[in-house]
Design a protein around this motif. Structure first.
Motif, PDB file in Angstrom:
ATOM      1  N   LEU A 282       0.869  -1.179   0.000  1.00 60.35           N
ATOM      2  CA  LEU A 282       0.000   0.000   0.000  1.00 60.35           C
ATOM      3  C   LEU A 282       0.905   1.228   0.000  1.00 60.35           C
ATOM      4  O   LEU A 282       1.600   1.489   0.976  1.00 60.35           O
ATOM      5  CB  LEU A 282      -0.905  -0.006   1.231  1.00 60.35           C
ATOM      6  N   LEU A 283       0.902   1.968  -1.097  1.00 59.89           N
ATOM      7  CA  LEU A 283       1.831   3.082  -1.295  1.00 59.89           C
ATOM      8  C   LEU A 283       1.051   4.397  -1.274  1.00 59.89           C
ATOM      9  O   LEU A 283       0.247   4.670  -2.159  1.00 59.89           O
ATOM     10  CB  LEU A 283       2.581   2.914  -2.618  1.00 59.89           C
ATOM     11  N   ASN A 284       1.301   5.199  -0.232  1.00 62.59           N
ATOM     12  CA  ASN A 284       0.590   6.452  -0.003  1.00 62.59           C
ATOM     13  C   ASN A 284       1.478   7.615  -0.432  1.00 62.59           C
ATOM     14  O   ASN A 284       2.470   7.925   0.221  1.00 62.59           O
ATOM     15  CB  ASN A 284       0.215   6.554   1.485  1.00 62.59           C
ATOM     16  N   SER A 285       1.129   8.285  -1.513  1.00 60.99           N
ATOM     17  CA  SER A 285       2.052   9.160  -2.237  1.00 60.99           C
ATOM     18  C   SER A 285       1.919  10.644  -1.907  1.00 60.99           C
ATOM     19  O   SER A 285       0.931  11.092  -1.312  1.00 60.99           O
ATOM     20  CB  SER A 285       1.837   8.976  -3.739  1.00 60.99           C
ATOM     21  N   CYS A 286       2.925  11.385  -2.326  1.00 55.58           N
ATOM     22  CA  CYS A 286       2.950  12.847  -2.222  1.00 55.58           C
ATOM     23  C   CYS A 286       3.288  13.423  -3.592  1.00 55.58           C
ATOM     24  O   CYS A 286       4.171  12.926  -4.290  1.00 55.58           O
ATOM     25  CB  CYS A 286       3.993  13.292  -1.198  1.00 55.58           C
ATOM     26  N   THR A 287       2.581  14.487  -3.979  1.00 52.10           N
ATOM     27  CA  THR A 287       2.780  15.059  -5.304  1.00 52.10           C
ATOM     28  C   THR A 287       3.297  16.496  -5.278  1.00 52.10           C
ATOM     29  O   THR A 287       3.427  17.128  -6.318  1.00 52.10           O
ATOM     30  CB  THR A 287       1.470  15.011  -6.116  1.00 52.10           C
ATOM     31  N   VAL A 288       3.579  17.035  -4.086  1.00 57.20           N
ATOM     32  CA  VAL A 288       3.999  18.439  -3.984  1.00 57.20           C
ATOM     33  C   VAL A 288       5.352  18.650  -4.650  1.00 57.20           C
ATOM     34  O   VAL A 288       5.572  19.638  -5.357  1.00 57.20           O
ATOM     35  CB  VAL A 288       4.035  18.890  -2.510  1.00 57.20           C
ATOM     36  N   LYS A 289       6.271  17.701  -4.451  1.00 57.43           N
ATOM     37  CA  LYS A 289       7.615  17.821  -5.019  1.00 57.43           C
ATOM     38  C   LYS A 289       7.901  16.648  -5.943  1.00 57.43           C
ATOM     39  O   LYS A 289       7.511  15.511  -5.660  1.00 57.43           O
ATOM     40  CB  LYS A 289       8.662  17.887  -3.908  1.00 57.43           C
ATOM     41  N   ASN A 290       8.582  16.924  -7.029  1.00 51.78           N
ATOM     42  CA  ASN A 290       8.883  15.877  -8.015  1.00 51.78           C
ATOM     43  C   ASN A 290       9.700  14.715  -7.459  1.00 51.78           C
ATOM     44  O   ASN A 290       9.440  13.556  -7.814  1.00 51.78           O
ATOM     45  CB  ASN A 290       9.588  16.475  -9.232  1.00 51.78           C
ATOM     46  N   PRO A 291      10.719  14.955  -6.607  1.00 52.12           N
ATOM     47  CA  PRO A 291      11.491  13.809  -6.078  1.00 52.12           C
ATOM     48  C   PRO A 291      10.632  12.787  -5.340  1.00 52.12           C
ATOM     49  O   PRO A 291      10.834  11.581  -5.490  1.00 52.12           O
ATOM     50  CB  PRO A 291      12.506  14.473  -5.140  1.00 52.12           C
TER      51      PRO A 291
ATOM     52  N   THR B  32       0.752  28.394  -8.450  1.00 51.16           N
ATOM     53  CA  THR B  32       1.278  27.711  -9.637  1.00 51.16           C
ATOM     54  C   THR B  32       2.362  26.695  -9.298  1.00 51.16           C
ATOM     55  O   THR B  32       2.591  25.762 -10.067  1.00 51.16           O
ATOM     56  CB  THR B  32       1.859  28.747 -10.615  1.00 51.16           C
ATOM     57  N   TYR B  33       3.031  26.864  -8.167  1.00 54.92           N
ATOM     58  CA  TYR B  33       4.132  25.973  -7.806  1.00 54.92           C
ATOM     59  C   TYR B  33       3.668  24.789  -6.940  1.00 54.92           C
ATOM     60  O   TYR B  33       4.485  23.960  -6.537  1.00 54.92           O
ATOM     61  CB  TYR B  33       5.218  26.739  -7.044  1.00 54.92           C
ATOM     62  N   CYS B  34       2.380  24.706  -6.647  1.00 62.99           N
ATOM     63  CA  CYS B  34       1.875  23.692  -5.714  1.00 62.99           C
ATOM     64  C   CYS B  34       0.736  22.887  -6.346  1.00 62.99           C
ATOM     65  O   CYS B  34      -0.153  23.449  -6.984  1.00 62.99           O
ATOM     66  CB  CYS B  34       1.399  24.364  -4.420  1.00 62.99           C
ATOM     67  N   LYS B  35       0.771  21.568  -6.125  1.00 61.85           N
ATOM     68  CA  LYS B  35      -0.259  20.685  -6.682  1.00 61.85           C
ATOM     69  C   LYS B  35      -1.337  20.307  -5.658  1.00 61.85           C
ATOM     70  O   LYS B  35      -2.211  19.498  -5.955  1.00 61.85           O
ATOM     71  CB  LYS B  35       0.390  19.398  -7.197  1.00 61.85           C
ATOM     72  N   THR B  36      -1.266  20.895  -4.475  1.00 62.39           N
ATOM     73  CA  THR B  36      -2.213  20.516  -3.427  1.00 62.39           C
ATOM     74  C   THR B  36      -3.653  20.702  -3.874  1.00 62.39           C
ATOM     75  O   THR B  36      -4.516  19.844  -3.631  1.00 62.39           O
ATOM     76  CB  THR B  36      -1.946  21.316  -2.144  1.00 62.39           C
ATOM     77  N   LYS B  37      -3.934  21.807  -4.520  1.00 62.53           N
ATOM     78  CA  LYS B  37      -5.300  22.091  -4.959  1.00 62.53           C
ATOM     79  C   LYS B  37      -5.786  21.041  -5.962  1.00 62.53           C
ATOM     80  O   LYS B  37      -6.950  20.641  -5.951  1.00 62.53           O
ATOM     81  CB  LYS B  37      -5.356  23.492  -5.578  1.00 62.53           C
ATOM     82  N   HIS B  38      -4.876  20.597  -6.846  1.00 65.42           N
ATOM     83  CA  HIS B  38      -5.240  19.582  -7.830  1.00 65.42           C
ATOM     84  C   HIS B  38      -5.550  18.246  -7.158  1.00 65.42           C
ATOM     85  O   HIS B  38      -6.415  17.488  -7.625  1.00 65.42           O
ATOM     86  CB  HIS B  38      -4.118  19.392  -8.846  1.00 65.42           C
ATOM     87  N   ALA B  39      -4.847  17.955  -6.062  1.00 64.49           N
ATOM     88  CA  ALA B  39      -5.014  16.665  -5.405  1.00 64.49           C
ATOM     89  C   ALA B  39      -6.139  16.663  -4.380  1.00 64.49           C
ATOM     90  O   ALA B  39      -6.981  15.757  -4.368  1.00 64.49           O
ATOM     91  CB  ALA B  39      -3.703  16.266  -4.720  1.00 64.49           C
ATOM     92  N   ARG B  40      -6.179  17.681  -3.535  1.00 60.04           N
ATOM     93  CA  ARG B  40      -7.133  17.684  -2.425  1.00 60.04           C
ATOM     94  C   ARG B  40      -8.313  18.623  -2.652  1.00 60.04           C
ATOM     95  O   ARG B  40      -9.231  18.655  -1.837  1.00 60.04           O
ATOM     96  CB  ARG B  40      -6.423  18.005  -1.113  1.00 60.04           C
ATOM     97  N   GLY B  41      -8.291  19.374  -3.743  1.00 60.61           N
ATOM     98  CA  GLY B  41      -9.463  20.154  -4.113  1.00 60.61           C
ATOM     99  C   GLY B  41      -9.694  21.394  -3.279  1.00 60.61           C
ATOM    100  O   GLY B  41      -8.803  21.883  -2.574  1.00 60.61           O
TER     101      GLY B  41
END
Length: 261
Positions: free
Chosen positions: A117-126, A231-240
């Protein structure tokens, strides 16, 4: 010459069709053939005993080997990212353990686990790259894989996610259901947001079982999502859009943790 009670009755009556109660006849006859009943005592069953063997194959001594029975497998849980994501991972681990699964977060035990079970993070590319590489590693080892967190929520069409089961950021309370279906060979996706009367909620209930990485530290989410769209953060795309827990839910969780034994 011995006459059966029924034959004797027929001979005594003019009308052979008139027959008294058979049970009364047998009870009243001193010479009733009861010896036929006594013979049944001589019949004894002979149970067959299986031959004992100490060389049983592994699939019979270890129920987790080649078994799709839910609730007995070992599950490796790996989480990347922020405190909120770590709290989600702790909740999912707690739910799985409460159902009976063996849960581990140790990389040493990863190879013996049937499902990752892999729980991911998308804020940073690494962090996202590490997540994708771990998926490929799990597949190369023949593991069942369930992915969760911000990466599959924000980019569900990512090539490396195709064919995998997905748990959305607000669907962590369905982890047991999705793990069960995955172990049966199915691919399940739950990406919806929790709402009441078009109002977004904070997420899964806070009063769920939990396995904390640090037993002295409790992470209590108070909301999810964001009001901004940086623009530098994906939080909104992921958590709405922003969604919050009620004050009562947050306070109740804090009280529960403080008085927890």
């Amino acid at each position: 010459m011995y006459l059966d009670p029924i034959d004797r009755l027929i001979m005594e009556h003019d009308d052979p069709d008139i027959v008294e109660d058979i049970e009364d006849l047998i009870k009243n006859e001193e010479d009733a053939p009861i010896e036929r009943l006594e013979r049944t005592d001589e019949i004894l069953p002979r149970p067959r005993r299986a031959k004992a063997s100490t060389d049983l194959p592994e699939r019979l001594t270890d129920p987790t080997v080649d078994s799709n029975i839910p609730g007995i497998q070992k599950i490796y849980v790996k989480t990347w990212g922020c405190a909120h994501n770590n709290s989600d991972g702790e909740y999912m681990a707690g739910l799985l353990a409460a159902y009976g699964y063996q849960v581990t977060d140790s990389e040493k035990d990863a190879d013996s686990a049937q499902l990752w079970l892999l729980n991911s993070c998308t804020v940073k590319n690494p962090a996202q790259d590490h997540f994708v590489n771990t998926i490929r590693d799990a597949r190369s080892r023949g593991k069942y894989v369930v992915v969760a967190g911000c990466v599959p929520q924000a980019a569900p069409k990512l090539p490396d996610l195709q064919g995998l089961s997905v748990i959305g950021v607000q669907q962590i309370d369905r982890v047991v259901e999705i793990v069960e279906e995955t172990l049966r060979g199915h691919s399940v996706r739950a990406l919806g947001m929790k709402k009441i009367a078009k109002t977004k909620l904070g997420g899964a209930e806070l009063a769920l079982p939990k396995i904390r990485k640090n037993p002295l530290v409790e992470i209590i989410p108070i909301n999810t999502g964001c009001l901004n769209s940086c623009t530098y953060c994906k939080t909104k795309h992921a958590r709405g859009q922003l969604g919050s827990y009620t004050v009562e839910e947050i306070v109740d969780r804090a009280k529960h943790v403080v008085f927890e034994e």
